[in-house]
Motif scaffolding. Structure first.
Motif, PDB file in Angstrom:
ATOM      1  N   THR A   1       0.049 -12.060 -10.764  1.00  0.00           N
ATOM      2  CA  THR A   1       0.624 -11.519 -12.091  1.00  0.00           C
ATOM      3  C   THR A   1       0.768  -9.902 -11.866  1.00  0.00           C
ATOM      4  O   THR A   1      -0.208  -9.200 -11.367  1.00  0.00           O
TER       5      THR A   1
ATOM      6  N   TYR B   1      10.416  -5.873  -5.703  1.00  0.00           N
ATOM      7  CA  TYR B   1      10.050  -5.499  -7.010  1.00  0.00           C
ATOM      8  C   TYR B   1       9.333  -4.129  -6.641  1.00  0.00           C
ATOM      9  O   TYR B   1       8.209  -4.312  -5.830  1.00  0.00           O
TER      10      TYR B   1
ATOM     11  N   GLN C   1       6.782  -5.186 -18.616  1.00  0.00           N
ATOM     12  CA  GLN C   1       6.566  -6.490 -19.195  1.00  0.00           C
ATOM     13  C   GLN C   1       5.577  -7.069 -18.033  1.00  0.00           C
ATOM     14  O   GLN C   1       5.729  -6.476 -16.855  1.00  0.00           O
ATOM     15  N   THR C   2       4.844  -8.017 -18.414  1.00  0.00           N
ATOM     16  CA  THR C   2       4.104  -8.757 -17.517  1.00  0.00           C
ATOM     17  C   THR C   2       4.608 -10.036 -16.896  1.00  0.00           C
ATOM     18  O   THR C   2       5.262 -10.705 -17.873  1.00  0.00           O
ATOM     19  N   ARG C   3       4.755 -10.205 -15.465  1.00  0.00           N
ATOM     20  CA  ARG C   3       5.315 -11.144 -15.017  1.00  0.00           C
ATOM     21  C   ARG C   3       4.493 -11.984 -14.128  1.00  0.00           C
ATOM     22  O   ARG C   3       3.365 -11.474 -13.543  1.00  0.00           O
ATOM     23  N   HIS C   4       4.496 -13.352 -13.897  1.00  0.00           N
ATOM     24  CA  HIS C   4       3.942 -14.184 -13.230  1.00  0.00           C
ATOM     25  C   HIS C   4       4.822 -14.828 -12.063  1.00  0.00           C
ATOM     26  O   HIS C   4       5.932 -15.355 -12.297  1.00  0.00           O
ATOM     27  N   CYS C   5       4.383 -14.506 -10.894  1.00  0.00           N
ATOM     28  CA  CYS C   5       5.160 -15.167  -9.909  1.00  0.00           C
ATOM     29  C   CYS C   5       4.447 -16.182  -9.014  1.00  0.00           C
ATOM     30  O   CYS C   5       3.208 -16.055  -8.358  1.00  0.00           O
TER      31      CYS C   5
END
Length: 409
Positions: free
Chosen positions: A248, A234, A254-258
């Motif tokens: 995060t 990413y 957009q906000t993503r959480h991995c």
């Protein structure tokens, strides 16, 4: 200026080898830092001086082992053993006249020509070499310091090995690497090979490309290696927070959480600060200004090299902060020190870029230089051989080579 210089005719190395003097008579060179700059400077001085000399050499280094940092990644895939890339300083300096002080330098007084050591107190010098290198940039992202692991030293590699051992029971391991620079890419490839099908590796970087400062052909080789291993990348992704379960980040609006079982932080290093109250104005990159000879502008008897110094480089604003640059600067400073002591002209340091090398997984690498670019297994062999040639001493190189060829240590 130093109090005990002595003259010698140009090229007269015998002037450096009289009968052994008393400590009071000897010229004292103090070297701070045992990395590529400091250690290789000390070894070059010993090689030129021998044991019986009017020069004393003290190397101050708090660690007990030298870290050949470019090969740390091979520990993860067990291609190399710790003793090969992290030999003890005592062994490396055993047959030299270099006095090793395992201590921390805490303060430099340029006016009095002293260095304050944490455990040993005051150390006086006639000539000083400062090669303290760099340190990991302190993480500013909330939670990153508590929930991520660095990877820059043998201690970091050992810490990561313990953590991997704790995850052995999991059928699937989620790994996130913060940073798509050389360390992040090399770690991602090695960890993917180490974990195999159990591993799911993700790389997150706020910049728009991997290996931003590297040539395009290295970037392409790295991108292929990451894709081959199924590593998710990413880019243009800003990490916002890190917690015990993962991180995060913002990506494509957009906000993503991995979610992650293991997170490594490789977002770069910063030069170590000058140890003293003396007003040395740093550059915009936090480095010391130095002359072309790597001396401090107002102190002829003080040399700064490696990551701490804005070392000159043809066609660049400064030499890169790499092991390659420090490796070249160490012997150059040694020559200039002996020239200064003997009242001979000093030579400017000229950085010679010998190419770029990155490991891209177990047994594989990319090696680019002099118009050639070698990848895959041949790249891996070329890289290993090139770094073998740069191991600190002939004795250590021979031991490592015998081990590689299958002989007992």
């Amino acid at each position: 200026m130093p109090s005990k210089p002595f003259a010698a005719a140009p090229g007269d190395h015998a002037a450096f080898r009289p009968s052994e003097p008393s400590p009071e008579e000897a010229v004292h060179i103090c070297i701070l830092g045992g990395g590529f700059g400091g250690l290789y400077c000390a070894l070059a001085l010993h090689q030129r001086l021998g044991k019986a000399s009017r020069v004393r050499i003290t190397l101050v280094e708090p660690r007990d082992r030298f870290n050949f940092t470019p090969l740390l990644y091979e520990l993860l895939t067990r291609e190399l053993a710790p003793w090969e890339i992290a030999p003890a300083y005592r062994d490396l300096l055993k047959h030299t006249a270099v006095d090793l002080r395992q201590d921390w330098a805490e303060h430099i007084d340029l006016a009095r020509q002293t260095v304050t050591l944490r455990q040993s107190g005051l150390l006086t010098y006639d000539y000083l070499v400062v090669a303290l290198g760099s340190q990991m940039r302190p993480p500013a992202t909330p939670g990153s310091q508590a929930h991520t692991l660095p990877f820059n030293t043998l201690h970091d590699a050992e810490q990561l090995e313990r953590r991997l051992g704790e995850l052995d029971h999991l059928p699937e391991v989620q790994v996130v690497v913060a940073g798509a620079g050389p360390s992040g890419v090399e770690l991602a490839c090695k960890l993917s090979d180490r974990l195999g099908r159990r591993g799911h590796v993700t790389v997150v970087d706020r910049r728009g490309e991997i290996l931003r400062s590297y040539p395009a052909r290295i970037q392409r080789a790295a991108a292929r290696a990451l894709a081959k291993r199924g590593v998710e990348v990413y880019l243009d992704a800003a990490i916002e927070t890190v917690d015990a379960n993962g991180l995060t980040f913002g990506y494509e609006g957009q906000t993503r959480h991995c979610q992650t079982d293991l997170m490594l932080w490789t977002v770069g290093t910063v030069p170590r600060s000058w140890l003293g109250e003396n007003s040395l104005k740093p550059t915009a990159f936090g480095q010391c200004q130095v002359r072309p000879t790597l001396q401090l502008p107002d102190h002829d008897n003080v040399f700064v090299l490696g990551d701490m110094a804005a070392m000159p480089a043809p066609g660049r604003d400064r030499a890169p902060t790499t092991a390659q640059a420090a490796y070249q600067a160490g012997p150059a400073v040694a020559k200039n020190l002996l020239a200064l002591i003997a009242n001979r002209p000093l030579k400017p340091f000229i950085y010679n870029h010998l190419g770029d090398m990155l490991t891209l997984g177990q047994g594989e690498a990319v090696v680019c230089g002099f118009g050639l670019c070698i990848t895959g297994r041949l790249g891996g062999l070329s890289r290993r051989w090139a770094y073998w040639l740069r191991l600190p001493t002939h004795t250590h190189r021979w031991r490592v080579l015998k081990h590689w060829l299958g002989f007992k240590r």
